[in-house]
Motif scaffolding. Structure first.
Motif, short mmCIF file in Angstrom:
data_model
loop_
_atom_site.label_atom_id
_atom_site.label_comp_id
_atom_site.label_asym_id
_atom_site.label_seq_id
_atom_site.Cartn_x
_atom_site.Cartn_y
_atom_site.Cartn_z
N THR A 192 0.84 -1.21 0.00
CA THR A 192 0.00 0.00 0.00
C THR A 192 0.88 1.25 0.00
O THR A 192 0.78 2.10 0.90
CB THR A 192 -0.94 0.00 1.22
OG1 THR A 192 -0.15 -0.13 2.42
CG2 THR A 192 -1.95 -1.13 1.16
N PRO A 193 1.73 1.41 -1.02
CA PRO A 193 2.69 2.52 -1.01
C PRO A 193 2.06 3.91 -1.08
O PRO A 193 2.65 4.88 -0.60
CB PRO A 193 3.57 2.24 -2.23
CG PRO A 193 2.73 1.40 -3.13
CD PRO A 193 1.85 0.59 -2.23
N ALA A 194 0.88 4.06 -1.64
CA ALA A 194 0.26 5.38 -1.79
C ALA A 194 -0.51 5.83 -0.55
O ALA A 194 -0.98 6.96 -0.48
CB ALA A 194 -0.68 5.38 -3.01
N LEU A 195 -0.62 4.96 0.43
CA LEU A 195 -1.35 5.30 1.66
C LEU A 195 -0.45 6.17 2.53
O LEU A 195 0.67 5.79 2.85
CB LEU A 195 -1.72 4.00 2.37
CG LEU A 195 -2.81 4.01 3.42
CD1 LEU A 195 -4.12 4.56 2.87
CD2 LEU A 195 -3.04 2.59 3.94
N THR A 196 -0.93 7.36 2.88
CA THR A 196 -0.13 8.26 3.72
C THR A 196 -0.02 7.69 5.13
O THR A 196 -0.82 6.85 5.54
CB THR A 196 -0.76 9.66 3.81
OG1 THR A 196 -1.98 9.57 4.54
CG2 THR A 196 -0.99 10.27 2.43
N ASP A 197 0.96 8.16 5.87
CA ASP A 197 1.15 7.67 7.24
C ASP A 197 -0.09 7.94 8.09
O ASP A 197 -0.50 7.08 8.87
CB ASP A 197 2.38 8.32 7.88
CG ASP A 197 3.69 7.78 7.30
OD1 ASP A 197 3.66 6.70 6.66
OD2 ASP A 197 4.73 8.44 7.48
N ALA A 198 -0.68 9.13 7.95
CA ALA A 198 -1.87 9.47 8.75
C ALA A 198 -3.04 8.56 8.39
O ALA A 198 -3.77 8.09 9.28
CB ALA A 198 -2.24 10.93 8.54
N ASP A 199 -3.22 8.28 7.10
CA ASP A 199 -4.32 7.41 6.67
C ASP A 199 -4.05 5.96 7.06
O ASP A 199 -4.96 5.23 7.44
CB ASP A 199 -4.55 7.53 5.17
CG ASP A 199 -5.12 8.88 4.78
OD1 ASP A 199 -5.69 9.57 5.66
OD2 ASP A 199 -5.00 9.26 3.60
N ARG A 200 -2.79 5.54 7.00
CA ARG A 200 -2.41 4.20 7.42
C ARG A 200 -2.73 4.03 8.91
O ARG A 200 -3.27 3.01 9.33
CB ARG A 200 -0.91 3.99 7.16
CG ARG A 200 -0.41 2.59 7.40
CD ARG A 200 1.08 2.47 7.07
NE ARG A 200 1.43 2.95 5.75
CZ ARG A 200 1.25 2.30 4.61
NH1 ARG A 200 0.72 1.10 4.65
NH2 ARG A 200 1.59 2.83 3.45
N GLU A 201 -2.41 5.04 9.72
CA GLU A 201 -2.70 4.99 11.15
C GLU A 201 -4.20 4.96 11.40
O GLU A 201 -4.68 4.18 12.23
CB GLU A 201 -2.07 6.19 11.86
CG GLU A 201 -2.27 6.17 13.35
CD GLU A 201 -1.61 7.34 14.06
OE1 GLU A 201 -1.83 7.47 15.27
OE2 GLU A 201 -0.89 8.13 13.41
N LEU A 202 -4.96 5.79 10.69
CA LEU A 202 -6.42 5.82 10.84
C LEU A 202 -7.02 4.45 10.53
O LEU A 202 -7.81 3.92 11.31
CB LEU A 202 -7.05 6.88 9.94
CG LEU A 202 -8.57 6.90 9.87
CD1 LEU A 202 -9.17 7.29 11.22
CD2 LEU A 202 -9.05 7.84 8.77
N LEU A 203 -6.66 3.88 9.39
CA LEU A 203 -7.20 2.57 9.01
C LEU A 203 -6.76 1.48 9.99
O LEU A 203 -7.57 0.65 10.42
CB LEU A 203 -6.77 2.19 7.59
CG LEU A 203 -7.58 2.76 6.45
CD1 LEU A 203 -6.96 2.36 5.11
CD2 LEU A 203 -9.02 2.32 6.52
#
Length: 184
Positions: free
Chosen positions: A59-70
């Motif tokens: 999931t390289p396009a997932l930002t760190d903030a969105d990765r944390e949220l998910l």
């Protein structure tokens, strides 16, 4: 290997009334309660989504903030739903409208490859919102948690670099916004 199938003539495509959808799903669940076969737990599917979110390679396009949220959403709601301790049974796994056929014989569900064990609210979370108001005995709080969990799971899949769902990345971004608005 040979498989035999029954063909059901579809009737004109129309919106399925929520009460009819709920009734068909309730009948499916009643039949599935009679089955005694090994089935993965719904948390196995959540775990797959969690692994995907945790993998920067996948999931390289997932930002760190969105990765944390998910990641937080998947972990927290998996725990909340599991700790509720409600009745569990074999489920369809994805009884969304794309897996419902309207036939002369009534509504039929297809695509049983994602069957799993869990609360009926997990299945209802895949159906249109109004269906949950017609299904008897639903724990509305549990259904709300399941809806957000399912949204987080399908959002994770849209960020998989090998996802081929049409407009998947756009949908993934929209769904991240929905999660942010409803869960945080």
């Amino acid at each position: 290997m040979v498989t035999l199938w029954t063909y059901y003539e579809p009737v004109s495509r129309r919106e399925v009334p929520p009460a009819d959808y709920a009734d068909a799903l309730e009948r499916l669940h009643a039949g599935m309660r009679k089955l005694d076969v090994p089935t993965p737990h719904f948390t196995d599917r959540v775990e797959q989504a969690q692994q995907l979110v945790a993998s920067r390679d996948r999931t390289p396009a997932l930002t760190d903030a969105d990765r944390e949220l998910l990641g937080d959403t998947l972990r927290d709601l998996r725990r909340v739903i599991s700790e509720r301790g409600g009745a569990e049974q074999i489920l369809h796994g994805e009884p969304h409208p794309g897996n419902v056929l309207t036939t002369r014989n009534g509504l039929l569900f297809i695509d049983f490859e994602t069957c799993c064990r869990g609360p009926v609210e997990f299945d209802l979370a895949h159906a249109p919102d109004e269906v949950g108001t017609h299904y008897p005995g639903v724990d509305q709080e549990l259904l709300r948690a399941c809806r957000i969990l399912v949204l987080a799971m399908i959002t994770a899949w849209r960020w998989d670099r090998s996802d081929q769902f049409p407009h998947g990345r756009r949908l993934g971004a929209e769904w991240l916004s929905q999660i942010r608005a409803t869960y945080r």
